[in-house]
Design an enzyme around this catalytic site. Structure first.
Site, short mmCIF file in Angstrom:
data_model
loop_
_atom_site.label_atom_id
_atom_site.label_comp_id
_atom_site.label_asym_id
_atom_site.label_seq_id
_atom_site.Cartn_x
_atom_site.Cartn_y
_atom_site.Cartn_z
N HIS A 21 -68.10 -7.27 3.30
CA HIS A 21 -68.16 -6.84 1.85
C HIS A 21 -69.13 -5.86 1.52
CE1 HIS A 21 -69.91 -10.79 0.55
NE2 HIS A 21 -70.91 -9.73 0.63
N HIS A 72 -72.78 -12.39 -6.23
CA HIS A 72 -73.88 -11.87 -5.95
C HIS A 72 -74.83 -11.53 -7.29
CE1 HIS A 72 -71.56 -10.56 -2.62
NE2 HIS A 72 -72.74 -10.73 -1.65
N HIS A 112 -76.53 -10.44 8.53
CA HIS A 112 -77.62 -9.57 8.08
C HIS A 112 -78.59 -10.58 7.15
CE1 HIS A 112 -74.22 -10.64 5.06
NE2 HIS A 112 -74.80 -9.91 4.11
N GLU A 115 -73.28 -15.96 4.77
CA GLU A 115 -71.70 -15.71 4.27
C GLU A 115 -70.83 -15.97 5.21
OE1 GLU A 115 -73.10 -12.07 1.29
OE2 GLU A 115 -72.23 -11.52 3.04
C1 DHB Z 1 -75.24 -5.79 2.16
C2 DHB Z 1 -74.34 -6.73 2.47
C3 DHB Z 1 -73.84 -7.58 1.57
O1 DHB Z 1 -73.22 -8.63 2.09
C4 DHB Z 1 -74.23 -7.46 0.30
O2 DHB Z 1 -73.86 -8.41 -0.39
C5 DHB Z 1 -75.16 -6.54 0.01
C6 DHB Z 1 -75.78 -5.72 0.90
C7 DHB Z 1 -75.93 -4.56 3.02
O3 DHB Z 1 -75.86 -4.68 4.39
O4 DHB Z 1 -76.54 -3.57 2.51
FE FE Z 2 -72.97 -10.18 0.69
#
Ligand code: DHB
Ligand code: FE
Length: 293
Positions: free
Chosen positions: A25, A72, A206, A253
């Site tokens: 997302h 978030h 990530h 996540e």
């Molecule tokens: C990114 C990924 C995410 O899941 C998020 O909530 C905000 C940023 C990213 O990779 O930039």
């Molecule tokens: Fe996220």
């Protein structure tokens, strides 16, 4: 009541989960959509994976989308953080919590099914937070824009399920899988002829900050995409700290994908998948699963 007795027991048509879709997302996707960067060399390998998911949605025509995502910092903040929260609103308003995304028009809810799920979950010992008002952020809207790009034609109603992936302690993968199973039981006991699709958003690996910012684990991501289909219980053996170590702080996540998978108790088959790195800081995964009841 007398009318009810005309029908032999067991012939009532119930709601059913027709399948599930998991997708990252990442907010940058929202910006790329508003700039129509579909053919841009950076974005093309990512966006090219989505028409197949939309085709499948056109085939199954779900009435309702249960969207499992994490907030978030828009609707919930660190001062009050429910572990599991479910929307029970007639509509859900979007806003941008700081990524510069253009706010999108409100999404139509389904309060009747929401309350049925809430009642069923609490009876099933999941003490969730019910939300008659709920703002939805990029974790919800980016996947919705990927699946239903034309809002004028979108008829699907939605039920947001927000899960804390932000402030520790986070719910364990095992608990999340069980929540998915409980949502699956709740839907299957709703006496209406409704087709329900479940979206699990976020992931895959990530890490957005700290010493490991930019960390991506392709091998782990691909293993998870395989196990989610064939052996999701294997992923429930990880702890949250295992996930943080293996997939990055925000890679946790993945628990949202496990909730989606838990809802599907029929014969699950893979319709489509894609994995592309990097999109922004993330291993971007897409998975479309069909659930034959
Ligand atoms: C990114 C990924 C995410 O899941 C998020 O909530 C905000 C940023 C990213 O990779 O930039
Ligand atoms: Fe996220």
């Amino acid at each position: 009541n007398s009318r009810r007795n005309f029908w032999p027991r067991g012939t009532e048509i119930m709601a059913r989960i027709v399948g599930g879709i998991t997708t990252s997302h990442i907010p940058a996707i929202g910006n790329a959509i508003s700039r129509e960067m579909f053919e841009d060399p950076y974005w093309k390998p990512f966006f090219d994976a989505y028409p197949r998911a939309r085709e499948w949605l056109d085939e199954v025509k779900p009435d309702v989308a249960i969207v499992v995502y994490n907030d978030h910092g828009l609707n919930f903040f660190l001062d009050k953080m429910p572990t599991f929260a479910i929307g029970a609103a007639p509509q859900y308003t979007n806003d941008d919590e700081g990524w510069g995304l253009q706010p999108l028009p409100p999404y139509q809810g389904d309060p009747e099914l929401s309350w049925h799920i809430i009642n069923s979950l609490v009876a099933d010992e999941f003490d969730i937070c019910s939300c008659q008002e709920m703002l939805v952020d990029h974790g919800f809207t980016v996947p919705m824009s990927l699946m239903w790009p034309d809002r004028a034609k979108m008829t699907v109603r939605s039920i947001p399920v927000a899960v804390n992936t932000v402030q520790h302690p986070l719910p364990t993968p095992a608990r999340c899988f069980k929540l998915g199973q409980a949502i699956g039981r709740a839907v299957a006991s709703f006496p209406k002829d409704l087709k329900v699709v479940v979206l699990g958003t976020g992931g895959l690996s990530h890490q957005l900050d700290g010493q490991r910012a930019g960390f991506i684990n392709k091998e782990f991501d691909l293993m998870c995409m395989e196990k989610i289909v064939s052996d999701p219980e294997a992923l429930t053996r990880y702890s949250i700290h295992d996930l943080v170590r293996l997939a990055g702080a925000q890679g946790a996540e993945l628990i949202l994908w496990l909730i989606m998978r838990g809802t599907m108790t029929g014969t699950v088959s893979k319709v489509h998948s894609n994995y592309h790195i990097p999109i922004s800081n993330t291993g971007a995964g897409l998975l479309v699963l069909e659930n034959a009841v």
